[in-house]
Design a protein around this motif. Structure first.
Motif, PDB file in Angstrom:
ATOM      1  N   SER A  56      37.285   6.721 -39.369  1.00  0.00           N
ATOM      2  CA  SER A  56      36.558   6.790 -40.461  1.00  0.00           C
ATOM      3  C   SER A  56      37.477   6.335 -41.872  1.00  0.00           C
ATOM      4  O   SER A  56      37.006   5.800 -42.808  1.00  0.00           O
ATOM      5  N   THR A 102      28.871   9.545 -33.108  1.00  0.00           N
ATOM      6  CA  THR A 102      29.943   9.909 -33.971  1.00  0.00           C
ATOM      7  C   THR A 102      29.794  11.789 -33.978  1.00  0.00           C
ATOM      8  O   THR A 102      28.715  12.186 -33.836  1.00  0.00           O
ATOM      9  N   ASN A 109      28.599   8.721 -41.522  1.00  0.00           N
ATOM     10  CA  ASN A 109      27.804   7.678 -40.612  1.00  0.00           C
ATOM     11  C   ASN A 109      27.338   6.274 -41.360  1.00  0.00           C
ATOM     12  O   ASN A 109      27.283   5.325 -40.716  1.00  0.00           O
ATOM     13  N   THR A 128      24.661  11.671 -33.435  1.00  0.00           N
ATOM     14  CA  THR A 128      25.947  12.285 -34.058  1.00  0.00           C
ATOM     15  C   THR A 128      25.817  13.718 -33.917  1.00  0.00           C
ATOM     16  O   THR A 128      24.715  14.475 -33.709  1.00  0.00           O
ATOM     17  N   ASN A 130      26.984  15.366 -36.630  1.00  0.00           N
ATOM     18  CA  ASN A 130      26.727  15.859 -37.932  1.00  0.00           C
ATOM     19  C   ASN A 130      27.790  16.953 -38.524  1.00  0.00           C
ATOM     20  O   ASN A 130      27.334  17.868 -39.129  1.00  0.00           O
TER      21      ASN A 130
END
Length: 214
Positions: A56, A102, A109, A128, A130
Motif C-alpha cells: 500500500s 486485502t 482499498n 477485504t 477492512n
C-alpha cells in the motif's frame, strides 16, 4: 527470511517507520524516510537488489518515486516492490483475471483498485478484512485466514492475489492453492520471486506456491 536462509544469498534488512491508522496520508509519510533508511543498509557498499516491502505504501507513493529514492542511496541497484513484482508475476503465470483480497480499510482499498485499473489489471472480484491498524493485520490468526481465503468465490478468476506484506499468508499459499485449485500470489511471495530473479537464481523452491515452484 526462512526462505532466504536456504539460498545462496546474503539478506540485509532495515525497518522504515509506519504510522497508524492505515491511511494514504500516513503511508505517504514513508517517502522521506526511504533514502536514509536504505543508506543504512551496508553503508557505502554496493547492493544488487533492494526490495521495498510495503504494498500500500508503494501505491500511495508511486513505484517510480520509490525507485528514485532507493537509487539515490544505492545507485544502479535493481529495485522491486510488492506491486511491481505482483504485476510481473501475473504476466509470468499468464494470469489475466485476478481475484483480489486485502486486509485494508476502504480508503486504502480505493487506491489499490484505482492503481490496478490504471495498470490494466482485470480485477474480477474483491474482498477485504477492512482492518485499519498494521499491527492488527500482522496478528490475524493463520487458521482463520486460511478458512477465509478458501471460501472466497474465485471460480471465474485465473488467480488470487493476497495483498499486504504484513498479512501472515506466505506459509499457507500451498494449502490455499490445493483447496481452490487456482494460482495464488501474495505480496511477500512475488517480492521474493522478483528479487531472486533479479540476481539470476532460477531453481524451484517448494512450499510457497506455484510461482516459486516454477
Amino acid at each position: 527470511q526462512s526462505i532466504c536462509q536456504k539460498l545462496p544469498l546474503d539478506l540485509f534488512v532495515n525497518r522504515i517507520h509506519n504510522e497508524n491508522p492505515l491511511t494514504k496520508e500516513n503511508l505517504l509519510k514513508m517517502y522521506d524516510q526511504i533514502k536514509p533508511v536504505t543508506e543504512k543498509i551496508l553503508p557505502g557498499q554496493k547492493i544488487n537488489t533492494v526490495a521495498y516491502g510495503c504494498t500500500s505504501g508503494t501505491i500511495a507513493i508511486g513505484e517510480d518515486k520509490v525507485k528514485e529514492k532507493i537509487q539515490l542511496a544505492k545507485p544502479s541497484c535493481y529495485v522491486t516492490t510488492p506491486i511491481t513484482s505482483a504485476i510481473k508475476a501475473f504476466a509470468e503465470m499468464n494470469a489475466k483475471k485476478i481475484a483480489l483480497f486485502t486486509p485494508y480499510p476502504e480508503s486504502v482499498n480505493k487506491t489499490i483498485l484505482e492503481y490496478f485499473d490504471k495498470k490494466n489489471i482485470n480485477i474480477i472480484s474483491f474482498s477485504t478484512f477492512n482492518i485499519d491498524l498494521d499491527e492488527d493485520i500482522a496478528s490475524v490468526d493463520q487458521k482463520y485466514l486460511l478458512e477465509t481465503l478458501i471460501k472466497l468465490n474465485v471460480s471465474d478468476a485465473d488467480a488470487l492475489f493476497i495483498s499486504c506484506t504484513a498479512l501472515p499468508v506466505l506459509e499457507i499459499i500451498d494449502d490455499i492453492e490445493k483447496k481452490i485449485n487456482k494460482i495464488v500470489f501474495s505480496s511477500n511471495q512475488t517480492l521474493i520471486w522478483d528479487t531472486l530473479r533479479s540476481i539470476g537464481y532460477k531453481l524451484p523452491i517448494e512450499g510457497y506456491g506455484k510461482l516459486l515452484r516454477n
